[in-house]
Every structure is written in C-alpha cells, then in structure tokens.
Design an enzyme around this catalytic site. Structure first.
Site, mmCIF file in Angstrom:
data_model
loop_
_atom_site.group_PDB
_atom_site.id
_atom_site.type_symbol
_atom_site.label_atom_id
_atom_site.label_comp_id
_atom_site.label_asym_id
_atom_site.label_seq_id
_atom_site.Cartn_x
_atom_site.Cartn_y
_atom_site.Cartn_z
ATOM 1 N N ARG B 98 0.814 -1.223 0.000
ATOM 2 C CA ARG B 98 0.000 0.000 0.000
ATOM 3 C C ARG B 98 0.851 1.278 0.000
ATOM 4 O O ARG B 98 0.591 2.208 -0.743
ATOM 5 C CB ARG B 98 -0.923 -0.014 1.223
ATOM 6 C CG ARG B 98 -1.971 1.079 1.251
ATOM 7 C CD ARG B 98 -3.125 0.843 0.292
ATOM 8 N NE ARG B 98 -2.923 1.504 -0.980
ATOM 9 C CZ ARG B 98 -3.190 0.955 -2.148
ATOM 10 N NH1 ARG B 98 -3.655 -0.271 -2.228
ATOM 11 N NH2 ARG B 98 -2.981 1.631 -3.259
ATOM 12 N N LYS B 133 3.221 24.589 -4.472
ATOM 13 C CA LYS B 133 1.934 23.994 -4.062
ATOM 14 C C LYS B 133 2.012 22.467 -4.126
ATOM 15 O O LYS B 133 1.224 21.817 -4.828
ATOM 16 C CB LYS B 133 0.809 24.532 -4.931
ATOM 17 C CG LYS B 133 0.619 26.035 -4.750
ATOM 18 C CD LYS B 133 -0.520 26.599 -5.571
ATOM 19 C CE LYS B 133 -0.635 28.107 -5.323
ATOM 20 N NZ LYS B 133 -1.651 28.755 -6.180
ATOM 21 N N LYS B 165 5.904 38.793 -4.041
ATOM 22 C CA LYS B 165 4.504 38.668 -4.434
ATOM 23 C C LYS B 165 3.702 39.874 -3.975
ATOM 24 O O LYS B 165 4.213 40.739 -3.256
ATOM 25 C CB LYS B 165 3.917 37.391 -3.832
ATOM 26 C CG LYS B 165 4.602 36.131 -4.340
ATOM 27 C CD LYS B 165 3.698 34.939 -4.164
ATOM 28 C CE LYS B 165 4.210 33.766 -4.987
ATOM 29 N NZ LYS B 165 3.302 32.628 -4.874
ATOM 30 N N GLU B 195 6.145 39.743 -8.835
ATOM 31 C CA GLU B 195 4.825 39.494 -9.420
ATOM 32 C C GLU B 195 4.180 40.827 -9.787
ATOM 33 O O GLU B 195 4.192 41.761 -8.991
ATOM 34 C CB GLU B 195 3.966 38.757 -8.372
ATOM 35 C CG GLU B 195 2.527 38.527 -8.797
ATOM 36 C CD GLU B 195 1.705 37.866 -7.693
ATOM 37 O OE1 GLU B 195 2.289 37.114 -6.867
ATOM 38 O OE2 GLU B 195 0.498 38.124 -7.638
ATOM 39 N N ASP B 216 0.724 37.500 -13.279
ATOM 40 C CA ASP B 216 -0.278 36.665 -12.630
ATOM 41 C C ASP B 216 -1.656 36.919 -13.211
ATOM 42 O O ASP B 216 -2.165 38.039 -13.182
ATOM 43 C CB ASP B 216 -0.283 36.930 -11.118
ATOM 44 C CG ASP B 216 -1.049 35.852 -10.391
ATOM 45 O OD1 ASP B 216 -1.006 34.676 -10.837
ATOM 46 O OD2 ASP B 216 -1.694 36.156 -9.376
#
Lengths: 280, 280, 280, 280, 280, 280
Positions: B98, B133, B165, B195, B216
């Site tokens: 598994r 992410k 960002k 960004e 973005d």
C-alpha cells in the site's frame, strides 16, 4: 485523545521543507517587526477541513500569532466568505502561508468531495468509507477530512482490522484456509473481513462464517443479488469504481458500506487564498 | 547529489503509519516464510515516476527483496504492461504494497499530467514550471515527477529564490521599495523575481530593473502586450488558471515560463495494481 | 522567518552532550532549590554575537530562568562591562554555563574578527562575505555572527547559489561547457557565478556571459586589471589569503566583494566569564 | 567501544545543512554518472586528525565511494603530501567535499596545536589535558584530535567527574561544606577535584582531603610552592593562560597536569585542499 | 540539573506506543468535552516513586490537566490512601491512564523493595547500591526510585566509572596488567574498581593498589576475612545473591557497599488503581 | 511483517544510555583489536525469548560480530546449557553485554512465567492473554515473549480494540449508552468488548449485545454461573488476581480467555550470564 506531538513533528518538517534556511524574500523585503492582518478566503464553495493544522503552522512559527477561525470543520463555506483572520508579525504570516494553505486546500478538497458523495446517499442507510489510499504521512488528517465531509473511516492501519484480500487468499491457498487461519491467529478484538469477486465466493465465505464481506467491483445488479444471498449474516461493503454518478444506485442495492479510494487519492485541492493587510 | 537519509526517514515514517504495530491479516493468514512474485501493472496509460521510492519501500522492509524495474522514470507506459516485478517473502510484499503503491500512483499521476501539458507546448520555447503547491514533506519527489513529465522546477523553498509577491509589495509599501530592499539585502547569488498584476506595474518594475517578472492571471492578449513591452529586459513567467486547453495559446504569446500549481496539488492518481503469485 | 525548532534541537543535543545523565558536581554540592544571580563579562573588548542561543540554553533547562541582556548583538562591548545578568536556580545556571559560554565565545569571536575586517574596508563600496567554511551544524548562527560584525552572507548551502569552481570546470570539460550547462539546467531563480584563476579565463567567461565572477588568489595588481577588463559586465568577488593587513588594498582595486573563510574557520574565541552570586 | 550511530546522525545533519535540497551547481554542470579521482593535500605541515569522519561523509553519500587513507591519525604530514585519495562518482566527491574538509581542517588544526604544546613538554612527566571548551556537538571528535596530538582527555561531561569550581564553592558556602557534600553525595566511582585560587585555599583543601586540585591562574613560582606544599597528597592540575611560550616552565614546576581550553576553542584550521581528476 | 527533553521524548514515545492512532474506545464512547476527576490509590502499602513522570504524561497530552500530588516521592503510602487527584477532560485522563500507571507501578515497586532492603540495614554504615541491570531506556527513573527507597546509585553508564570485571581481567591477561592499563589510560577523574573472586585475588589487587574492590559472591565469613585483610586500603562492595534474608548479615561483615541487581530487574509492580468520577 | 527500524532505534537509544560517551573500562584495559568468543548460559531453567534483540545489539555495535543462536525462541533451556556463542572483537562483546543481557533476561523471564501458566491450562480450551500492563517502549518484544511462552496477545494499543471499562461506563452514563455509542462510532473492523463486575451487569450487556465480555474479579463459582448465563452469545474473558495456583480452576469454569497483567509487569528476570574467552 490523540497525542499532539506526532502532528507537530510533521508540521515542523513541512516548515523546514518549505523555509529551508530562511525566507530570502521576506527577510530582505519586510521589516522583521512589521505587523498586520491577513484574511483567508475560498475562491469557490467548499467544505472546511484542516483548521487545526492551518492555525498550528502559524503558532509553531510564533506562539503569539492569533488565528481566529470563524467556522467549525465540516461547515459548507460559500466562495468569498472569510474563513480565518490572522493577526501577528508579517514575516510569520508570509513565511507560514504556503505550508498552511497547502494543507488546508488539500484537506478541504477531500471534505468537499466526500460531502458531495455523502449527499448523494441521503436517505439510504449506507455509509461512505475511506480507504488506506491516503497521502503517506497525512493519513490522520485526511481521515478527519473524510469525517468532516460526512463520511466514515475504515481501518487506520494494517494493525487494526483483518481484511483478507485476493492476494492473501492466493497466498493462503484458498478462502477456507485463509479464514480458518485468521480466526485462530488474529486477536479476538478484531472483526474478520474478506474480499470476494463473485457470488460463488460470497456463498462460500458465508458458509464458513465471517464478520464483513468486501464485494469488489460488483455491478449493481450483482450487488442486489449479493444482498439477497447474504441475509444479514455479515456486513457488506461495496468497492471499486465509485463515482458521484453511480454511488446512489450502489447504495440502493442495500449494501452497508461503500468505500472509495478516490476520496483521498484524487480529490482536487480547493482554491483558497490569503490576503495580507499591513498595519498602519 | 542528494543525501538518501531524509527520504529513507520519510519512507520509514510512512511504513510505520501504515503498518502500525504489525500487519494483522498477513501475520495471521500467511506463513512467515512463504515466498513468491508480484507483478505491478497500470490499468491505464501513464508516465512513470516514483520507481526509486517504490523499490526502496520493499528493500527497507527486507533488504533481500528483489524489485526489478523494466522502465526508466519518464517513460510512457501503456495500460496492462508490467512495470515492476518483485520477488521475495510474501509478507514483505503484502505489507509494503500500500505505501509503495500510494507513492507510485501519486507521482506517476503528476508525471502524466505534466507530460500532457508539456506535449501541448511542443514546438514553442516556453518551459512548464511547477510551484511550491506540493504535498507537504514530498516536495522533492513531486518535483522529480515534474521533471519526469518533461517539466522544469521553480525554486524549491523560500531560501533559494527571491519572489516578491503582491503580499510582499503591500507589506513593503510599494514596488519600488520592495525591489530596492531585495537588491541590497538578498544574497548576491539569487535572482530577483517580482509578481505584477497589470501592464502599468510591469512598466514600473522594468524601469527599476529586475531579473524575472511573474505575470499573474494575465489574459493571453495582455501577455502578448507584456512580451512586447518587456523587450527581453527580463524573463517572463505566466501563471494562474493554466489548463490543458489554454496552455498552448499562453505559450505562444512568447513568455519564457508557464507555472502551474495544479501539476502537483490536483493531479489524479494513476490506477496501478499489484498482483501476487505465490511460489509452488 | 526562521523556524525555531531546528535550533532548539541543536541546543538540546549540545546540552545532552555536556550534561550526560546529570551534573555530578552540582547535584552533590548545591541544594537543588538554591537560587542566585550571575553576571557575564568579557575579559577583553569584543563585538557581541550569540545572545539568543546564550539565553535559550538556560530557558530550555528551566523556562522560568531570567536572562537579561544589556546590549544588542553587533554592539562593541568593552572588557569588564557586564553583558548578561541571569537570575534563577543555581543548578540551572551552573549546569548550563559551559554550553552557553562555548557558543557565545565562538560567535562573538567571529563577530569581532569580522568587525575588524569590515572596519578596514571603511569608505570603500566593497562588501565582506563569509563562505561555507563554517563549523558543521552551526552555520546559521555563524552567518548571523558575520552579519553582527558588519559582513554579508554568501550562499547558505549548495542549493541556493550556482558557483562553478575549478573542480567543476575540470569535471565539465571546460569553462564554456560548464556555463552552458548551468544556464540550461539550473533553476532560473539562481544567479550563475564562476571561479577564474587568471585574466585569460576572465575574458573567456565574460564573453560567454555570467552573473558573478570569483577571482581566486589574484594579486592586487591583477585585480585592478580584472576590474578594468570586466567593465561592470559582471559582479566581481575576490578570495584567497585575505588578512587584516591586505584587505583594504584588495578592496581598493574596485572588486564588489571579498570573501574570507578564516572569518568562520579560524576566529579566536573571546574570553568571556560567568560569575555566580548566591542568594542570601 | 563507541556506538557509531550518534556520529552518523551528526554527519547526516551536517550534510543536510550543506546540501540543502541538492547541489544546484553539480547537478546542472556535471553528468550524474561521471566518475573520477580526487587527491587531498595540505598546504602546510600538520598533524592529521579526522580521517574517520572525512571518509565517512563520502560513504554516507554513496557507500561504494573509495576513500584510501595513506596515514594514521596522529601522524605529522608535510605540506604537499597527498593524505587521501578518493575514487567514485564526481557528484558524490564534489557534493561531500566541503563538509568533509570542514571537519578535517578543524580536527587537524586541534591535533597540530596540541602536538606543538606536547612537544614543548618533552622530558617532563606532565600531561597536557583538554577541557570542556569544545565546539558544541563535536566534543567526541575534538577530544580524539587532542589524543592524536599527544594530549590526554579531562572528563567528557558533567557526569563523569566531580570538579568543584569557584562558583560551586560560593554556592555551597565554602570549601569545607562543598567537599563534605561531594564526598557523601557523589557516586563512589568518581574522584573529587576542586579548584583553588591561592595557597591558603590549597592548604585548606589538602587538610580536608581531595583527590585532585586545580590550581587556576597560578604564576610559575606559586606553582612551585604549591607542589612543595602538596607533597603528593593529591594530583595537581594547572590551568589558565597556557601558551606555547609558558607551557614548559609551568610543567617544570612539577604539576601533574596542564589543561588548556585554547586547544579546542581557538585552534586555527589547517589549510587542506581537494583536487579532482575527472576520468577519461 | 537534568535536561527535561530526553524524558519527554521517552514519554511521548510511550504514549504513541499505547495510543496508536487514537483511543478507539474513548473516542467512540465519551464526549470529547466531558470533564471530571480521578483518584489514584494503591491497593497495598508502598513507597512512592514516579510522581513526576506520572503527572507529566497527562500534561503532555493536555497541558491544562491538573494533577495534584499529595505526597513526596520516597514517602510510605498505606493501602487505600489517595496519592494523586487529577482534574481535566475525561478523554485525557482515560487515554493517559495506562502509560502513567505502568510507570508509577514499576517505579514504586522498585522504591518499595529498596526501602525494605535498606530498612534491614538500619544501624549499619553499609550503603545499598543499584546496578546497571535496569530496564533499558528507563535507567534514570529507576535510579531515582532506588534513591526514593533510601538506596544509593552505582555508576550510571560505562562512561562514569572504571569497573574491571572478570571478563576484563581475562581479556587483559591478568589482574596486574588490567590495573596498570586502567591507571595509565583511564581519565584521572574516575576511581578504579576491580572485581575479585577470592581472597588471594583480593590480596593481589590490594598490593597493586586500587580505589574500590567488588567482592563477588563471597560467603559472609569470607567477607569478614576480606574486611580484615583490606584494612581500609580500599572501599569494599559485596554483590551476588543478595536477599532480604541475608542482607543484614552481609552488611555486618563491615563492607562499605552492597549492590543488588534484583532491585531493578525483578521488583514486583505495586498494585495501584485509578478511579474516574465524571462531572455533573 | 514488522518494520525493523523502530526496534533498531530503541536498541541504539539503549546502547547510548548504557555506553554514554564510551566504555571507560574496556577502552583503558583491553586492546581495541583483541578478539575472542563468549558463551551465554542460564543459571536456572528457563524458556528462551529475546534472541533477536540480543543478537541485534552486538551487530549494531559492529556488523561483523557473529552471534550464533543454538535454540529457537520458545524452547525450554536447562540451566547450564549454552544458548548463544558470540565471536568478534572483545570491546564489542564487553560493551554490548549489559544491554543485550538486560533484554534477554527480562524477556525470557516473561516467557518462562507465561509457559508455567499455560502449562497449568493444559487440556482446557482456555487461552492465556497478556494485557497493556507492559514496560513502556518494549511492548512489542514483551508480547512476543508471551507468544514464546505459549500465551496469546490481547489488543496491542488503544487503537486496535474497543474495550469499555468501568471508567468508560461511568463516564458514558451507563452500560446501555456506552455500548450504543461504541456500536455507532467505532470502526466496523473492531469487535466490542465490555467489562462487567457482576452477573446482573452481565445479563444487561448480553441483552444489548456485544462481542466479548470481560469478567473482572469474579470468583470461580460466579464464573461458572456467568458461563451458563452467557450461552455462547459472547466470548468471555476472566481477569483479576490470576496466579499459578488458581489459573486452572478458573479455566475449568469454561471461560474462553484468562488475561494476566503480572505476566509482563512482575515477571522475575532469568539469571543468565556471559563468559568471555579471549583468543590466543
């Protein structure tokens, strides 16, 4: 009661993975004592799960960070509604953001998918179960996400349930010998469940006697027949190829449980965003 | 060169999670010295990734277990073609199954999705990048899966890249101050990426001077304009809402990179199965 | 933002190393509830670094211990001036003393040496950099000590900077091939730096194009020539045999950075002492 | 017999510190299957220490790496003489180089300084001892370096020796009470050592009776007197301000031991270099 | 001063061992916010030891749990007298109960047996010592239990005492060579103890000179002779087959110490019970 | 299949506990390359358990050490018969001896006591079970010792069995509510067991329906009555005050299981000794 330390250890490891030896951008760009607020909002409707690890990430980085949660896990949250409000040092918020969101998005994704499946079962007595097809190291949180979505949990690990699968049957030299061995050697605190692939095998294991039977990849009409044959002599669990489309018809055959690996291995992450409001 | 021990540690933790204090079914049902083979086969076409952790799981459990791999990571594998053949003690194979499959299915899912996206870019000079992410604790393996699918890697952690960002800009009090601080305080070994949300901001940061610009959520026609404005003064990266449908048109705008979080946070697990053949 | 837990882990390990299974002397000689104060004083002038780990050692042993710090890291402290005042249980103070001082003496030694070197650069635009020649496991603290002494940090680890050294060039089959490979395979978030040993190599790499050039063991007059040849097409870093005597003349050649391994591998520990005043 | 695992754990941690998530330069620039040799040579005369951790670093990274050692620890090595020859994959050699050299340079530095001090004692019966002023976490290796340089070891930790220092005496309310408590409460397997600051205290502790006396910062003429007073009733250890210049005259006073913190806290790293020879 | 973290680490490991992935009974049966009290009472007379780990178990699970202790470790507690009172969430109390009691019962068992032995020595000057025959990983707590019972501690580990046993003598080629080597190579902070099996060996080692002599399995009349022969030239420790019945007669021979492995390896656990009183 | 790493981790920790920073005696007294053999023999009859950890201790210290085992765990070994023969470096044998023997003596003690109890059950169909009253951190090995003695295992942890005890019943507000909650909330893979204190409660829980009933502290005549009342509607387990004297009469009442905490918490260590034979 679950010890908190194993989860803290995982979260520290996740933070070390993402921060490396420090956040080069934040350290360079933002004053280390700048403070502010942040709001966390979904860009789509979802069912919330992961509030605890989300908050914990920031508190591990700095215990004085405030993370106010507006909803309990398991709640349906419409797009655009603030779910968390964070207050503290900006470097803490910015450096913890990604780990906290990665967990929240994944866990809420699982809860949201589970909720949809469970809603499709409304009015039946059938329960939706997860499987061991979880993300390695995050099983505890993913199982809670399934509960938050209205599902139930199958065994956690290989230790807390006897489930005799086709590979075990092949290795044990047949159904009869597999069940006999399980009965005499497994702890008396565990039920015995066995997987069957057809109705003949079902009759055989009912004859021998087991507690639960896993009907793997049975078509709905075969499930109906299986329920009739079983006559409540064992609990019945259906698995294999469960989708939002077919889950209700499977439940209506009368099986006790439906288990789905996709709940945890293929749920789509929810799109959730964190917006910062510097102070002053 | 990557130290092997951190991965082994994760794999041991994953094994402990799944085995608990032992495999109740296998211990009861199968003789501890039974041996056999197992074949691992996909039930759908996929791009292979995760061979190393798949094999390592069995070897950690018992070093003498043989896991023969027929293909290199990155290869496209048609449904039904055996990918691995395992030989050893059956309890080892059944107890490790598994964890090994959970990793293989997830990583191959990422490689498969990446491959599809990269194929859509064929003939352009645009590179597909991953993001941060990723699944917490499995970033290294998931980034390799992106490479196996033909993609490229963005920064690994917050330490090895400066990416300013919108939240950083807000906290720093504007684009100009953010870039100035990054220039003077960030290590000279890191490029500076920022960004921007619109063309005006793009012009502003080009004026100030940066190495890379993240565009973005720009619509394709705005991206075309951005490429024109930029005139190779910086590298351009497009992100936000990338799908198999729109990725080629975005690439054709002339941006250098496209980055996609979905590659790692929402790839569907590949359906791969392990079948055991007991000996004698 | 840096996670605190990795440092705590190191400090606990250091405490276990020094305390073994307990402090035989203190346990035998001093009543376990005796309290008192201690004063920490340097026996020579120095630049302070290591305040945080110094305090943390005592607080890990017993959270209620008070460690008052009179100066910020980076401050010049004259001999004989009290730097810390500790208040708490005497067994805590006596058992933590050695680990806390060992760290403080070493880190202040690095800051003090760095400060001397940086002072020698006063008025030039050249920055003093550390290297990876740090004490294994204490790199983060030693780099901060360099900052406290007025220096700057080079890359932290092999992950957050591309630095092509002579051994890499030899292995890659030459300068051109090494740079080409770095350009196409290294993450776009990292600058590319290369080491050159002579002016010819310098001209070659400038032709090919890199971000930073390390001039290893260049005599001052050759550095002057290098700066002229370079014409700001790349940043220039000088290294090799840097001393308090020659550092200013090297800086005056116009290079952007000077890096020195001796800052961290051969700084002399500052002589700092802790004196206890029992209560009552 | 010393368990190997604690050292391996430190070496892995050191490798993770230096490699981060991977060696960006080597991975980009050098083919992962390139092989070659490397030679390790000192640029100055030195006494060798650290062979085991030097070799172990490469073998942890890849067990098949061959590291041939030409000299035993403790040997004097002239500048320019090859000390180790490494054969294996170039990425392993290049990625392990810094950690391995950082340890070797520091430990050989300690052995070299110790050797010089011990040579100055030639012909006396006085032994040179280290102290607990070692680099946190590397005490075991640094003590071995002292042995390699011809010195001896004082207690390892606070657990394996009773040493009553001035701070203990102050806390215990005087010499008499400190010794009495040590005698009745310390394990019978440990000798009792006490620090004295003047001849009066020396007479007092001899009266009470102890095993070893530490004479802290005694001028040579006072040491002579102390030896006369003591009349072999206890072992005598001199400490404080030991240098290459004064060590012999201190030894000639007749003390049994001289202990020096500088051996470990302020030894200069030896300049040792590793040169790579790619294969083919 | 003993660092708290190593004990916390053991307690967490013990909790993870006993709780697995959670307490299936308590989670199912008891509301997670139910609160209440619990009383801890012995069903037989005993000497208390283990209060700290008993309390710490509950506080690790939930810091707000109150555990009031009515007696100090070392006190004799009559059957039926409440020793601890706990107040907090019922799931915390019920999930922590077994680990906390397992430790308390074992440690109090050791203290109780030690107390009986020590009482038998009343009026003699002989001290009762423990040995290294402790439960692996719990030595620190078991040695404290011996202290709570009125006994004393022998060396903690192989590092903090030199004890030359018959196996060492055989390996070193005789008593003389073993002692000589110990004298010249062991740290000067440790006493030298040697085991002898008969009076001839005793005379031999006294001739050579050692600090402590272990008389192994000597009959009482031989011990008397040994004490006469020794004439205080060394400390004497008797061991082997010590029982409640013979301990006093052994002590009366005049030996300084009696050591007993049974104190820690074969003490019977005290029967202690925890009774819960739900609130409201 | 059980992962080996958790046990190795415990053994390393035990070795570090016992060796500290090294074995002062062996290092001083015995040449580091001396080799030899050792024989391990019991001084009383016993049932063997712990062979694996016994051997593993020496192999962790030095993998080339040979430890030949002459009997399988579970065998009865007469006093004086050699059980293991070890060959290797003497320092390895001497430094590992205590940890290896401490485990072997304790585990064989448990197996020996269990065997005696199981022999007393000969001819009945009643099984002897262990409990969770094990030594913290060594539960896995102690449960195996119970198997080696012919006993069976109860649940390992709180995760793999539902056992509703008196404290749970009190907290849940009665038997009925406790069982109902367990049925609806506990995983379907676990049986439900409940403790009862008298025959009335027994009738009540049989009415409601459970899988197993624990009869706590029932006198034999009450057990007879309980068996009659139960009529095989549930499995019956007797516990409380089990001794070698009363165990057979309890078994003859017809209960399915007898469980005894004393098997693990109060078994006496077997007296086993290791004798060294130096080579040459």
């Amino acid at each position: 009661m679950i010890p908190s330390q194993p989860l803290d250890r995982l979260l520290w490891m996740a933070l070390e993975e993402d921060l490396g030896h420090g956040d080069a951008t934040t350290e360079a760009v933002i004053s280390s004592d700048a403070t502010g607020r942040a709001i966390v909002v979904g860009r789509e409707d979802f069912v919330l799960s992961g509030s605890y690890p989300f908050q914990r990430v920031f508190q591990l980085l700095e215990p004085s960070t405030l993370v106010a949660s507006r909803f309990a896990d398991g709640r349906r949250i419409p797009a655009g509604v603030p779910v968390f409000e964070i207050e503290g040092r900006l470097p803490v918020i910015l450096s913890g953001e990604r780990v906290a969101l990665n967990l929240l998005q994944r866990l809420s994704g699982i809860a949201t998918l589970t909720r949809r499946m469970v809603d499709a079962l409304a009015g039946t007595s059938c329960q939706l179960l997860d499987t061991r097809k979880t993300t390695p190291l995050w099983r505890r949180l993913e199982r809670q996400a399934v509960l938050h979505g209205g599902g139930h949990n199958h065994r956690f690990s290989l230790s807390d349930g006897v489930l005799i699968k086709d590979n075990h049957i092949a290795s044990a030299g047949g159904v009869w010998s597999a069940i006999e061995r399980a009965r005499s050697a497994a702890p008396h605190t565990l039920r015995i469940e066995i997987e069957v692939d057809n109705l003949e095998q079902l009759r055989e294991v009912l004859e021998i006697g087991v507690d639960v039977i896993l009907l793997d990849n049975f078509a709905p009409e075969m499930l109906v027949e299986a329920v009739t044959i079983c006559q409540k002599r064992a609990l019945l669990e259906a698995s294999g190829g469960i989708t939002l489309e077919n889950i209700r018809s499977i439940a209506e055959t009368g099986v006790d449980f439906i288990s789905s690996g996709a709940l945890t291995h293929s749920a789509r992450a929810v799109d959730i965003t964190l917006e910062v409001y510097p102070q002053g």
